[in-house]
Design a protein around this motif. Structure first.
Motif, PDB file in Angstrom:
ATOM      1  N   PHE A 183      85.138 -14.235 -34.238  1.00 51.18           N
ATOM      2  CA  PHE A 183      85.261 -13.045 -35.077  1.00 51.18           C
ATOM      3  C   PHE A 183      83.898 -12.436 -35.354  1.00 51.18           C
ATOM      4  CE2 PHE A 183      85.617 -10.722 -39.055  1.00 51.18           C
ATOM      5  CZ  PHE A 183      86.806 -10.049 -38.898  1.00 51.18           C
ATOM      6  N   GLY A 184      83.816 -11.141 -35.181  1.00 42.66           N
ATOM      7  CA  GLY A 184      82.591 -10.421 -35.481  1.00 42.66           C
ATOM      8  C   GLY A 184      82.900  -9.153 -36.256  1.00 42.66           C
ATOM      9  N   LYS A 185      81.900  -8.611 -36.884  1.00 48.74           N
ATOM     10  CA  LYS A 185      82.073  -7.400 -37.687  1.00 48.74           C
ATOM     11  C   LYS A 185      82.550  -6.232 -36.824  1.00 48.74           C
ATOM     12  CE  LYS A 185      79.568  -4.728 -41.144  1.00 48.74           C
ATOM     13  NZ  LYS A 185      78.327  -4.614 -41.905  1.00 48.74           N
ATOM     14  N   VAL A 186      82.024  -6.122 -35.607  1.00 47.28           N
ATOM     15  CA  VAL A 186      82.356  -5.004 -34.716  1.00 47.28           C
ATOM     16  C   VAL A 186      83.358  -5.421 -33.639  1.00 47.28           C
ATOM     17  CG1 VAL A 186      81.413  -3.339 -33.073  1.00 47.28           C
ATOM     18  CG2 VAL A 186      80.111  -3.942 -35.110  1.00 47.28           C
ATOM     19  N   ARG A 187      83.081  -6.539 -32.965  1.00 50.26           N
ATOM     20  CA  ARG A 187      83.901  -7.012 -31.855  1.00 50.26           C
ATOM     21  C   ARG A 187      84.325  -8.453 -32.109  1.00 50.26           C
ATOM     22  NH1 ARG A 187      79.505  -5.254 -29.983  1.00 50.26           N
ATOM     23  NH2 ARG A 187      78.719  -7.364 -29.789  1.00 50.26           N
ATOM     24  N   THR A 188      85.467  -8.827 -31.515  1.00 52.92           N
ATOM     25  CA  THR A 188      85.936 -10.204 -31.590  1.00 52.92           C
ATOM     26  C   THR A 188      86.259 -10.686 -30.182  1.00 52.92           C
ATOM     27  OG1 THR A 188      86.800  -9.922 -33.828  1.00 52.92           O
ATOM     28  CG2 THR A 188      87.729 -11.727 -32.519  1.00 52.92           C
ATOM     29  N   GLY A 189      85.630 -11.790 -29.807  1.00 53.50           N
ATOM     30  CA  GLY A 189      85.923 -12.415 -28.527  1.00 53.50           C
ATOM     31  C   GLY A 189      87.178 -13.260 -28.651  1.00 53.50           C
ATOM     32  N   ILE A 190      87.974 -13.268 -27.593  1.00 53.31           N
ATOM     33  CA  ILE A 190      89.247 -13.995 -27.618  1.00 53.31           C
ATOM     34  C   ILE A 190      89.330 -14.886 -26.383  1.00 53.31           C
ATOM     35  CG2 ILE A 190      91.772 -13.787 -27.654  1.00 53.31           C
ATOM     36  CD1 ILE A 190      91.345 -10.954 -28.836  1.00 53.31           C
ATOM     37  N   ALA A 191      89.771 -16.126 -26.610  1.00 52.94           N
ATOM     38  CA  ALA A 191      89.995 -17.073 -25.521  1.00 52.94           C
ATOM     39  C   ALA A 191      91.347 -17.742 -25.750  1.00 52.94           C
ATOM     40  CB  ALA A 191      88.884 -18.120 -25.478  1.00 52.94           C
ATOM     41  N   VAL A 192      91.929 -18.232 -24.680  1.00 54.65           N
ATOM     42  CA  VAL A 192      93.216 -18.928 -24.780  1.00 54.65           C
ATOM     43  C   VAL A 192      93.189 -20.179 -23.905  1.00 54.65           C
ATOM     44  CG1 VAL A 192      94.602 -16.877 -25.277  1.00 54.65           C
ATOM     45  CG2 VAL A 192      94.239 -17.558 -22.916  1.00 54.65           C
TER      46      VAL A 192
ATOM     47  N   THR B   7      89.578 -11.788 -23.474  1.00 53.96           N
ATOM     48  CA  THR B   7      89.060 -10.432 -23.605  1.00 53.96           C
ATOM     49  C   THR B   7      88.194 -10.343 -24.851  1.00 53.96           C
ATOM     50  OG1 THR B   7      89.673  -8.085 -23.552  1.00 53.96           O
ATOM     51  CG2 THR B   7      90.992  -9.502 -24.972  1.00 53.96           C
ATOM     52  N   THR B   8      87.673  -9.178 -25.092  1.00 51.02           N
ATOM     53  CA  THR B   8      86.998  -8.843 -26.348  1.00 51.02           C
ATOM     54  C   THR B   8      87.610  -7.543 -26.832  1.00 51.02           C
ATOM     55  OG1 THR B   8      84.948  -9.862 -25.590  1.00 51.02           O
ATOM     56  CG2 THR B   8      84.777  -8.341 -27.422  1.00 51.02           C
ATOM     57  N   VAL B   9      87.941  -7.498 -28.122  1.00 48.66           N
ATOM     58  CA  VAL B   9      88.521  -6.276 -28.686  1.00 48.66           C
ATOM     59  C   VAL B   9      87.701  -5.839 -29.897  1.00 48.66           C
ATOM     60  CG1 VAL B   9      90.866  -6.824 -27.914  1.00 48.66           C
ATOM     61  CG2 VAL B   9      90.146  -7.492 -30.193  1.00 48.66           C
ATOM     62  N   LEU B  10      87.788  -4.567 -30.215  1.00 45.38           N
ATOM     63  CA  LEU B  10      87.166  -4.087 -31.443  1.00 45.38           C
ATOM     64  C   LEU B  10      87.864  -4.762 -32.616  1.00 45.38           C
ATOM     65  CD1 LEU B  10      86.813  -0.299 -30.595  1.00 45.38           C
ATOM     66  CD2 LEU B  10      85.005  -2.043 -30.617  1.00 45.38           C
ATOM     67  N   THR B  11      87.106  -5.245 -33.561  1.00 45.03           N
ATOM     68  CA  THR B  11      87.666  -6.021 -34.661  1.00 45.03           C
ATOM     69  C   THR B  11      88.707  -5.232 -35.448  1.00 45.03           C
ATOM     70  OG1 THR B  11      85.734  -7.436 -34.766  1.00 45.03           O
ATOM     71  CG2 THR B  11      87.076  -7.297 -36.756  1.00 45.03           C
ATOM     72  N   ASP B  12      88.511  -3.933 -35.618  1.00 45.31           N
ATOM     73  CA  ASP B  12      89.516  -3.173 -36.365  1.00 45.31           C
ATOM     74  C   ASP B  12      90.803  -2.955 -35.577  1.00 45.31           C
ATOM     75  OD1 ASP B  12      87.919  -1.491 -34.843  1.00 45.31           O
ATOM     76  OD2 ASP B  12      87.860   0.129 -36.293  1.00 45.31           O
TER      77      ASP B  12
ATOM     78  N   LYS C 152      73.370 -11.390 -13.337  1.00 41.47           N
ATOM     79  CA  LYS C 152      72.269 -10.433 -13.443  1.00 41.47           C
ATOM     80  C   LYS C 152      71.994 -10.089 -14.912  1.00 41.47           C
ATOM     81  CE  LYS C 152      71.952  -9.237  -8.939  1.00 41.47           C
ATOM     82  NZ  LYS C 152      71.104 -10.122  -8.211  1.00 41.47           N
ATOM     83  N   LYS C 153      70.750  -9.734 -15.204  1.00 36.94           N
ATOM     84  CA  LYS C 153      70.323  -9.460 -16.572  1.00 36.94           C
ATOM     85  C   LYS C 153      71.157  -8.355 -17.212  1.00 36.94           C
ATOM     86  CE  LYS C 153      66.306  -8.578 -19.428  1.00 36.94           C
ATOM     87  NZ  LYS C 153      64.868  -8.398 -19.504  1.00 36.94           N
ATOM     88  N   LYS C 154      71.457  -7.311 -16.478  1.00 39.39           N
ATOM     89  CA  LYS C 154      72.242  -6.191 -17.017  1.00 39.39           C
ATOM     90  C   LYS C 154      73.604  -6.692 -17.513  1.00 39.39           C
ATOM     91  CE  LYS C 154      73.010  -1.466 -16.682  1.00 39.39           C
ATOM     92  NZ  LYS C 154      72.550  -0.817 -17.883  1.00 39.39           N
ATOM     93  N   LYS C 155      74.251  -7.550 -16.756  1.00 36.48           N
ATOM     94  CA  LYS C 155      75.556  -8.083 -17.134  1.00 36.48           C
ATOM     95  C   LYS C 155      75.439  -9.022 -18.340  1.00 36.48           C
ATOM     96  CE  LYS C 155      79.968  -8.585 -15.999  1.00 36.48           C
ATOM     97  NZ  LYS C 155      80.921  -7.549 -16.271  1.00 36.48           N
ATOM     98  N   ARG C 156      74.325  -9.765 -18.419  1.00 41.97           N
ATOM     99  CA  ARG C 156      74.110 -10.685 -19.536  1.00 41.97           C
ATOM    100  C   ARG C 156      73.910  -9.945 -20.851  1.00 41.97           C
ATOM    101  NH1 ARG C 156      70.125 -13.440 -16.020  1.00 41.97           N
ATOM    102  NH2 ARG C 156      68.550 -12.722 -17.494  1.00 41.97           N
ATOM    103  N   GLN C 157      73.538  -8.669 -20.785  1.00 46.61           N
ATOM    104  CA  GLN C 157      73.336  -7.866 -21.992  1.00 46.61           C
ATOM    105  C   GLN C 157      74.651  -7.290 -22.533  1.00 46.61           C
ATOM    106  OE1 GLN C 157      70.348  -5.213 -20.442  1.00 46.61           O
ATOM    107  NE2 GLN C 157      68.678  -6.499 -21.196  1.00 46.61           N
ATOM    108  N   ASP C 158      75.748  -7.539 -21.833  1.00 40.52           N
ATOM    109  CA  ASP C 158      77.069  -7.077 -22.255  1.00 40.52           C
ATOM    110  C   ASP C 158      77.539  -7.955 -23.420  1.00 40.52           C
ATOM    111  OD1 ASP C 158      79.734  -6.418 -22.580  1.00 40.52           O
ATOM    112  OD2 ASP C 158      80.260  -6.644 -20.460  1.00 40.52           O
ATOM    113  N   LYS C 159      77.388  -7.448 -24.652  1.00 39.64           N
ATOM    114  CA  LYS C 159      77.713  -8.239 -25.836  1.00 39.64           C
ATOM    115  C   LYS C 159      79.195  -8.611 -25.889  1.00 39.64           C
ATOM    116  CE  LYS C 159      73.893  -6.700 -28.727  1.00 39.64           C
ATOM    117  NZ  LYS C 159      73.000  -7.692 -28.266  1.00 39.64           N
ATOM    118  N   ALA C 160      80.060  -7.779 -25.345  1.00 35.62           N
ATOM    119  CA  ALA C 160      81.491  -8.091 -25.321  1.00 35.62           C
ATOM    120  C   ALA C 160      81.742  -9.338 -24.476  1.00 35.62           C
ATOM    121  CB  ALA C 160      82.288  -6.908 -24.783  1.00 35.62           C
ATOM    122  N   LEU C 161      81.046  -9.452 -23.348  1.00 36.07           N
ATOM    123  CA  LEU C 161      81.200 -10.625 -22.504  1.00 36.07           C
ATOM    124  C   LEU C 161      80.659 -11.868 -23.204  1.00 36.07           C
ATOM    125  CD1 LEU C 161      82.120 -11.843 -19.854  1.00 36.07           C
ATOM    126  CD2 LEU C 161      79.932 -11.170 -18.844  1.00 36.07           C
TER     127      LEU C 161
END
Length: 136
Positions: A9-18, A30-35, A110-119
């Motif tokens: 759980f995050g203020k902006v985004r929440t990561g989800i695993a099953v 996936t990752t979804v917007l917390t709201d 790659k560094k660009k992909k690692r900067q994807d906070k949703a991932l």
């Protein structure tokens, strides 16, 4: 058996695993917007059975709750109200974001992909869920 579903759980985004239905392997979902999280969960639970929610428990190094725990507690009240029959488990989430980035580096991402906070959030949720599974 049904799946376990983990939330980073995050203020902006929440990561989800099953887990798989045998509850052996944790996988990022996936990752979804917390709201939009409760709506996502309602939709997901129409298609899949879930035995329990595993929600990350943020702690400081001295074992005291992190400041984000207050936000999580507010969300947990809504989660219980929306899905009263599904138990909620908590799992220490210290270092999961750092471990997520390290796993991305180790996999050669790659560094660009690692900067994807949703991932990063999705991988963190997977690490939370796998740590929970490893407890048993």
């Amino acid at each position: 058996m049904a799946r376990l579903l983990a939330l980073d759980f995050g203020k902006v985004r929440t990561g989800i695993a099953v887990t798989d239905e045998l509850q052996l392997i944790a996988s990022g979902l996936t990752t979804v917007l917390t709201d939009e999280l409760l709506d996502f969960l309602k939709s997901y639970l129409k298609e899949e059975k879930v035995d329990a929610f595993v929600v990350g428990l943020p702690k400081q190094m001295d074992n005291t709750p992190s400041e984000s725990e207050e936000l999580i507690q507010g969300f947990l009240k809504k989660l219980v109200k929306q899905f009263p029959a599904i138990p909620i488990e908590r799992q220490d989430e210290r270092f999961t974001s750092k471990m997520a980035v390290q796993s991305m580096v180790a996999s050669g991402m790659k560094k660009k992909k690692r900067q994807d906070k949703a991932l990063v959030d999705e991988i963190s949720a997977t690490l939370i869920l796998q740590a929970y599974l490893n407890r048993f």
